[in-house]
Design an enzyme around this catalytic site. Structure first.
Site, PDB file in Angstrom:
ATOM      1  N   GLU A   1       1.775   0.233  -4.979  1.00 30.63           N
ATOM      2  CA  GLU A   1       1.269   1.506  -5.485  1.00 30.63           C
ATOM      3  C   GLU A   1       2.429   2.498  -5.528  1.00 30.63           C
ATOM      4  O   GLU A   1       2.789   3.088  -4.506  1.00 30.63           O
ATOM      5  CB  GLU A   1       0.174   2.049  -4.579  1.00 30.63           C
TER       6      GLU A   1
ATOM      7  N   ASP B   1       0.841  -1.187   0.000  1.00 30.84           N
ATOM      8  CA  ASP B   1       0.000   0.000   0.000  1.00 30.84           C
ATOM      9  C   ASP B   1       0.887   1.252   0.000  1.00 30.84           C
ATOM     10  O   ASP B   1       1.872   1.324   0.742  1.00 30.84           O
ATOM     11  CB  ASP B   1      -0.889  -0.019   1.251  1.00 30.84           C
TER      12      ASP B   1
END
Length: 711
Positions: A438, A409
């Site tokens: 990400e 994340d």
């Protein structure tokens, strides 16, 4: 001494630099001399700089000799005033990092012979104690820990302390703080206390799954443990729990498969679960009262309790999570764990901040915590013991829980070197471990070349990144609900569509190269974040017939599955998942977030279509080429008229065509000579023939994806 008792303040900001703040209310903030004392040794301070800051005079002072961490120092002024020397910005210096880096693998609780060893890294503490409490909770035993090299505090306990609750009492800057072990692996309900458990009681044999040959062979399916089973018609008995996510051969009201066995039948290879490390936001003792995705990390090495059948039993969550993973492995699928090492839930309350204040988090140029994550804190992964913590944690999940991959994340908050160390650790333990993340460029105090972003993909060649260019080119902007991408009929971004479909490797002269290799690109148009594709279509085409909306949805999802790179599906995407217009459902109720298994029956034709495309992808290597060189060699653009897109693959003695018509009108296309077996059109997809098309001019149906195999 507590803050309220301090007449002035002193901070160790470098190994031999002390900053002193004298308030104007204290002798007008003036002092011509300062001394540092400890153990009856009095050391003069040399004033390097004096400035005025708000209601204080600020003195930057230097001293000779070595500062001994673990001892309490005091600062004297010319007026006879005294204050404690607090640990300041020194913890964020390279010299501190070098001095106190500990490379041992025994932090937390380990078992040796008939003893239990406790180790804590707390280099700025002047005292540490272990607090033990038996399960009955009748009393607590406080045991003094001893200081060792490299900032380590340790103690061995010879009695049987299994299932005892434990915490550390840490004295930093004259204040005792009780803290849960940062390395804790088992906790009480809601993570309030650490618990001592024996690893051998939950151990399982390592699965004998062959590693995937290349990341592009993966087909990722993202879901949330609670969403996956909570629906009343899921056919799953243990709804919302680890055990429910692992149930096999469950069926819906239509008698068709649901749950895990359905995913096996669908053809995906990896299940990616939203975070299941211990998180805040759901009361584990009353889990149905709240909902949360899990991006509020509390304890990175302990499983979340709201998914356990008995959150108060520390073994329950461990055993049940391991059972889910075992069940997934038993049917040949793999598990990707969504990990959130970029921030904590509340910085001030986190074990990191309580043990070594200021070390684990980044600070901006004025000394305040940075906020690139948008939640009030950024983990300082570039610091040696933070990097070690992340790598240790990844290694633990790999070895203890047999995880097959990790989704990072907000990976752009982390640094390139840390991600490189994560990659090395995974390769040493389990070949074929997927790492995706990400790689967004966020405003955190790292230089551009340090950030683990898409722009630095060349420095992390074997870590894949979510391709937002793919998402926005095919679907339309995620942040503009009404923006339409190529699959929704926007012919003005045809060139961008060609690029992302071919792996974002800069195939054409007009194209923008994002990645060096296709296996670095995670291709998607929908995930847990933002609106579902179906809900976006409702906004973009409010007056269109449902059949038209479904065609656009099928086309966009189909493009994900036939593009070069790693395909990523959001759970329920194959049956038009809706969140009823909610664009950020991280704490919305089950009625919004649950996977509606009735829709699987309602839209069975589309499920079969997506299943057919997955079979095609697996059957034909041309849709999952390993390298950019292969793509450049074997992919040949066809001469078609915009907005149509067409490519011919010549590979392994096979010729395959795929063509896309995103417009709502039929389009004339010219096929190369020969007979072409139809594997996919706007209605059907699969490895069996759906008809034959002749070379030459043909009409292509509107809003369609076509795959043809030369006979």
């Amino acid at each position: 001494m507590i803050s309220a008792d301090r007449k002035f303040f002193a901070y160790l900001d470098e190994m031999n630099i002390i900053t002193i703040l004298l308030p104007h209310s204290y002798h007008h903030g003036m002092s011509s001399t300062f001394y540092m004392t400890t153990d009856a040794v009095k050391t003069p301070l040399h004033i390097l700089e004096k400035t005025e800051i708000e209601h204080n005079h600020k003195y930057v002072c230097q001293f000779e000799g070595e500062f001994l961490f673990g001892k309490q120092y005091w600062i004297l002024d010319e007026h006879g005033g005294i204050t404690d020397l607090q640990i300041g910005a020194v913890i964020r210096t390279d010299l501190f990092d070098e001095k106190f880096f500990y490379d041992g693998n025994d932090l937390g609780v380990t078992f040796i012979a008939n003893q239990t060893r406790f180790k804590l890294w707390a280099p700025t503490a002047t005292g540490v104690k272990l607090k033990l409490r038996p399960k009955s909770g009748e009393y607590s035993e406080i045991i003094k820990m001893r200081s060792e090299d490299r900032g380590i505090w340790s103690v061995n306990v010879s009695s049987n302390v299994e299932l005892y609750q434990y915490s550390f009492l840490v004295l930093v800057n004259q204040e005792w703080r009780e803290v849960v072990d940062p390395y804790v692996k088992a906790v009480t309900a809601n993570g309030e206390q650490g618990v001592i458990v024996k690893p051998e009681k939950t151990s399982r044999p390592r699965p004998n799954l062959p590693p995937i040959e290349n990341p592009v062979d993966a087909i990722i399916y993202e879901t949330h443990i609670r969403d996956f089973s909570i629906h009343k018609n899921s056919g799953i008995q243990n709804k919302g729990l680890y055990l429910g996510a692992g149930e096999l051969n469950t069926k819906g009201k239509d008698g068709e498969l649901t749950g895990l066995s359905y995913l096996k039948e669908l053809g995906i290879t990896h299940i990616e679960f939203l975070p299941f490390h211990d998180f805040a936001g759901v009361d584990e003792l009353h889990p149905n009262k709240d909902y949360n995705w899990g991006y509020n990390p509390l304890h990175f090495n302990a499983p979340e309790g709201s998914y356990a059948s008995d959150p108060s039993n520390p073994y329950s969550r461990i055993n049940e999570l391991k059972k889910v993973i075992d069940q997934i492995h038993s049917i040949g699928l793999r598990v990707i764990m969504d990990v959130v090492y970029n921030h904590v839930f509340i910085r001030e309350n986190s074990p990191f901040e309580k043990v070594v204040p200021g070390y684990y988090f980044r600070h901006n140029e004025i000394g305040l915590p940075s906020n690139g994550t948008g939640v009030g804190n950024d983990i300082a992964s570039e610091r040696k013991m933070v990097r070690k913590y992340i790598v240790d944690s990844i290694r633990y999940w790999l070895e203890e829980y047999h995880i097959d991959g990790f989704r990072f994340d907000l990976m752009g908050i982390l640094d390139v070197e840390t991600m490189g160390e994560v990659r090395k650790a995974c390769d040493r333990i389990k070949q074929g471990t997927l790492i995706i993340g990400e790689g967004w460029n966020l405003n955190t105090p790292l230089t551009k070349d340090q950030k683990a972003t898409i722009a630095n993909q060349a420095k992390m060649p074997h870590i894949a990144q979510f391709n937002d260019k793919f998402r926005d080119s095919i679907k339309g902007s995620t942040f503009n609900l009404f923006d339409k991408g190529y699959a929704l009929g926007n012919e003005h971004i045809l060139d961008a569509a060609i690029e992302v479909i071919s792996g974002s490797i800069g195939l054409t002269k007009k194209g923008t190269k994002l990645f060096n290799q296709p296996y670095q690109s995670v291709n998607y148009v929908e995930c847990h974040d933002n609106h579902t594709l179906w809900d976006k279509l409702q906004a973009c085409f409010p007056d269109a017939d449902a059949s038209i909306q479904m065609k656009y949805h099928r086309l966009a999802t189909g493009i994900v599955l036939i593009s070069q790179g790693i395909p990523f599906l959001h759970s329920g995407q194959e049956f038009f998942r809706t969140k009823y217009g909610e664009g950020n459902s991280y704490r919305s109720p089950d009625v919004i977030n649950q996977l509606d298994w009735v829709r699987k029956s309602q839209f069975k034709e589309n499920v079969e279509y997506i299943k057919g495309l997955i079979h095609i992808r697996k059957a034909f290597p041309c849709f999952r080429m390993r390298t950019s060189e292969e793509i450049r060699t074997h992919l040949h653009p066809l001469s078609v008229t915009a907005p149509t897109l067409g490519c011919l693959f010549k590979m392994n003695h096979e010729e395959v065509i795929f063509m896309i018509n995103p417009s709502n009108k039929r389009q004339l296309v010219t096929l190369p000579d020969g007979d072409w077996t139809v594997l996919a059109n706007h209605e059907h997809a699969g490895i069996s023939s759906k008809g034959v098309m002749q070379g030459g001019e043909n009409m292509m149906d509107p809003i369609s994806l076509n795959i043809l195999l030369k006979k």
